[in-house]
Every structure is written in structure tokens, then in C-alpha cells.
Scaffold this motif. Structure first.
Motif, short mmCIF file in Angstrom:
data_model
loop_
_atom_site.label_atom_id
_atom_site.label_comp_id
_atom_site.label_asym_id
_atom_site.label_seq_id
_atom_site.Cartn_x
_atom_site.Cartn_y
_atom_site.Cartn_z
N GLY A 1 5.43 11.11 -3.65
CA GLY A 1 6.82 11.43 -3.35
C GLY A 1 7.81 10.34 -3.71
O GLY A 1 9.02 10.54 -3.60
N TYR A 2 7.31 9.19 -4.14
CA TYR A 2 8.18 8.10 -4.54
C TYR A 2 7.85 7.67 -5.96
O TYR A 2 6.74 7.88 -6.44
CB TYR A 2 8.06 6.91 -3.58
N ASP A 3 8.82 7.04 -6.63
CA ASP A 3 8.58 6.48 -7.96
C ASP A 3 8.03 5.06 -7.81
O ASP A 3 8.31 4.36 -6.84
CB ASP A 3 9.88 6.45 -8.77
N VAL A 4 7.25 4.65 -8.80
CA VAL A 4 6.61 3.33 -8.77
C VAL A 4 7.07 2.51 -9.96
O VAL A 4 7.14 3.02 -11.09
CB VAL A 4 5.07 3.47 -8.79
N LEU A 5 7.38 1.25 -9.72
CA LEU A 5 7.80 0.35 -10.79
C LEU A 5 7.12 -1.00 -10.61
O LEU A 5 7.19 -1.61 -9.53
CB LEU A 5 9.32 0.16 -10.76
N GLY B 1 0.79 -1.22 0.00
CA GLY B 1 0.00 0.00 0.00
C GLY B 1 0.82 1.27 0.00
O GLY B 1 0.25 2.36 -0.12
N GLY B 2 2.13 1.16 0.15
CA GLY B 2 3.01 2.31 -0.01
C GLY B 2 3.24 3.15 1.23
O GLY B 2 3.86 4.21 1.15
N SER B 3 2.79 2.72 2.40
CA SER B 3 2.92 3.56 3.59
C SER B 3 4.37 3.80 3.97
O SER B 3 4.75 4.93 4.34
CB SER B 3 2.16 2.93 4.77
N ILE B 4 5.21 2.78 3.87
CA ILE B 4 6.63 2.98 4.23
C ILE B 4 7.37 3.71 3.12
O ILE B 4 8.25 4.53 3.39
CB ILE B 4 7.29 1.62 4.54
N ALA B 5 7.01 3.47 1.88
CA ALA B 5 7.62 4.24 0.78
C ALA B 5 7.34 5.73 0.98
O ALA B 5 8.21 6.57 0.76
CB ALA B 5 7.08 3.76 -0.56
N VAL C 1 13.31 7.58 -3.77
CA VAL C 1 12.71 6.34 -3.28
C VAL C 1 11.98 5.67 -4.43
O VAL C 1 11.15 6.30 -5.10
CB VAL C 1 11.72 6.61 -2.12
N LEU C 2 12.29 4.39 -4.65
CA LEU C 2 11.60 3.61 -5.66
C LEU C 2 10.79 2.53 -4.96
O LEU C 2 11.34 1.73 -4.19
CB LEU C 2 12.60 2.96 -6.63
N ALA C 3 9.49 2.50 -5.20
CA ALA C 3 8.60 1.49 -4.63
C ALA C 3 8.22 0.50 -5.73
O ALA C 3 7.70 0.90 -6.78
CB ALA C 3 7.34 2.15 -4.06
N THR C 4 8.48 -0.78 -5.50
CA THR C 4 8.19 -1.80 -6.50
C THR C 4 7.16 -2.78 -5.98
O THR C 4 7.03 -3.00 -4.77
CB THR C 4 9.46 -2.58 -6.89
N ASP C 5 6.45 -3.38 -6.91
CA ASP C 5 5.51 -4.45 -6.57
C ASP C 5 5.18 -5.18 -7.86
O ASP C 5 5.20 -4.59 -8.94
CB ASP C 5 4.24 -3.90 -5.92
#
Length: 262
Positions: free
Chosen positions: A83-87, A54-58, A68-72
């Protein structure tokens, strides 16, 4: 089926997945934030949030660190503009994106991957010198979860549900409920140093986020629970118990293990 990939037990495409992410954030974020904050000033650090959910820590990292890069594998619950990039990224078949990293964090991810040791080794190798890997997992193999219940039948039902979920359904999908207990040794074997582990749990009364996960699990694993012998009546009562403050379950032990690239 249990394959090299496995079959993730809690698919992000399920309608109830957003609630799962909110409950997990409520349960786990305070401990995760405590562990991250103990790493010191993160300003300017390149951070990779693996299996970001869900991105809370990202989002927390994005306010305090560098890029910051958030992946899933299925990043539909990650918010654009947070505020973070998503991949969209597959940890098993694709290389770790854009190494090296100053900080990599993964929570409740590797235990679901049959190739978890290989993935851990690749994450460790993707750190800069002195870079940090923080991995958090649940030791869900530990039995005996009911601390109090409205009656004996309710206690027996919750214990039976838990035994089926953790002892049969999750392992059948490639999950290792005991992986958390081996994580420290695996990080040492991956070449990390200064490895430390903190373990935490607390009680979860009905109506709190931890207990409410029972109902979410029932929704996402209904077919498997029915196939293992529970009835629709059993599942309905489990969902009611998840909201009943007379039920108190032991929170699942969270193993938070951090190591540094030499």
C-alpha cells in the motif's frame, strides 16, 4: 569510523536484521500509532516515512492516509504491494524526495547520522504550511538498566554490556545516544512551532521483545563487544539472559517529539 555519514551499527543486510525490525515494531509501534492517531484525520495527507525499516508504520499510514512513500538506505525489508511506495534513498547525500509533505515520520534514524541537525532542518523545510514532523528517538545514554536479575553476576554483565554498546560502540559509529534529549530544542531551532514531546518506557522481562534485543545486538555487534573485553562465554550468557524472565531491564526511554511547520 565516525564520519559525516557514520557507519550504521545495525545493517539491514545482516541476516538477523528482519528479526530486529519485528522486535522494534512490537516495542515501539503502539506508542507511534498513538502519537500519529492524535494528529487527527490523515485521509488524503501525503506522508513520508523516513528510514522505514520493516515498514510496519508505513503500512499503518497507507491504510489511513493519502500517498505514502517509505524510504530507506537499504529497503530490502519493505514489502512491495503493502500500500505504500518504496524508494532507496540516502538522507545525507540526497535531497528530501518529492516535497512538500503533509506528514513526515522518522523513528530511530537521526541519532545514527552525524549530520542529524542538518537532516532535521531539511525535513522540516520539506513540509507544507501546517505540515507535521514526528521524530522518535531512544535516549540510550541513561545508565542503570537492570531492575532484577537471577544473580549479581548477571546484573553486572548486562550493565557492562550496555555500557560498552552505548558508551563506546554506537558513538564510535556516529550514533549520539543523548540526541533524543536535544531533539525538542533542535526542532524549535529548525523553525517548527507547537513542538511537544512525550517520553515513555516500561520494564522488559527476559523473553519479551525488548529484552530479546540484547541477543540481536550481540549478534550484530559481536566483534566490537569481544574487542571491548567481553568473552564468548559472556556473550552466550547474555543471549540466554535475554530469554530468562528472571532478568528484567528498564526499557530505553522513547522521546516522541512532534512539531508543526508554521
Amino acid at each position: 569510523m565516525a564520519t559525516r555519514r557514520g557507519t550504521y551499527s545495525f545493517d539491514n543486510d545482516d541476516p538477523i536484521a528482519a528479526l530486529r525490525h519485528r522486535l522494534l515494531a512490537e516495542i515501539l509501534d503502539p506508542f507511534t500509532v498513538e502519537r500519529l492517531a492524535a494528529l487527527g484525520d490523515l485521509t488524503g495527507r501525503r506522508c513520508l516515512e523516513v528510514g522505514a525499516g520493516g515498514g510496519s508504520i508505513a503500512a499503518w499510514l497507507a491504510e489511513r492516509a493519502g500517498p505514502v512513500l517509505a524510504t530507506d538506505l537499504k529497503p530490502r525489508h519493505l514489502r512491495a504491494g503493502a500500500g505504500y511506495d518504496v524508494l532507496r534513498h540516502d538522507l545525507i547525500t540526497e535531497p528530501v524526495p518529492a516535497p512538500p509533505w503533509d506528514l513526515i515520520h522518522a523513528r530511530l534514524v537521526l541519532s545514527h547520522l552525524p549530520s542529524r541537525v542538518e537532516v532535521l532542518e531539511r525535513l522540516a523545510a520539506s513540509l507544507v504550511p501546517e505540515g507535521i514532523l514526528l521524530v522518535e528517538e531512544w535516549a540510550s545514554a541513561i545508565r542503570g538498566v537492570v531492575l532484577a536479575a537471577p544473580d549479581e553476576a548477571a546484573a553486572e554483565l548486562v550493565e557492562r554490556y550496555y555500557d560498552i554498546l552505548v558508551g563506546r560502540l554506537l558513538p564510535g559509529n556516529g550514533n549520539d545516544p543523548a540526541w533524543a534529549c536535544r531533539l525538542h530544542a533542535a526542532m524549535l531551532a529548525a523553525g517548527l512551532v507547537d513542538v511537544t514531546t512525550e517520553v515513555r518506557a516500561r520494564s522488559w522481562p527476559g523473553g519479551t521483545a525488548g529484552a530479546r534485543l540484547i541477543a540481536v545486538n550481540v549478534e550484530q555487534q559481536r566483534a566490537g563487544l569481544l574487542g571491548a573485553g567481553l568473552t564468548e562465554r559472556d556473550l552466550d550468557r547474555l543471549c540466554r539472559l535475554a530469554e530468562d524472565p528472571r532478568l528484567v531491564v528498564r526499557g530505553i526511554l522513547t522521546y516522541s517529539t512532534v512539531g508543526r511547520h508554521p
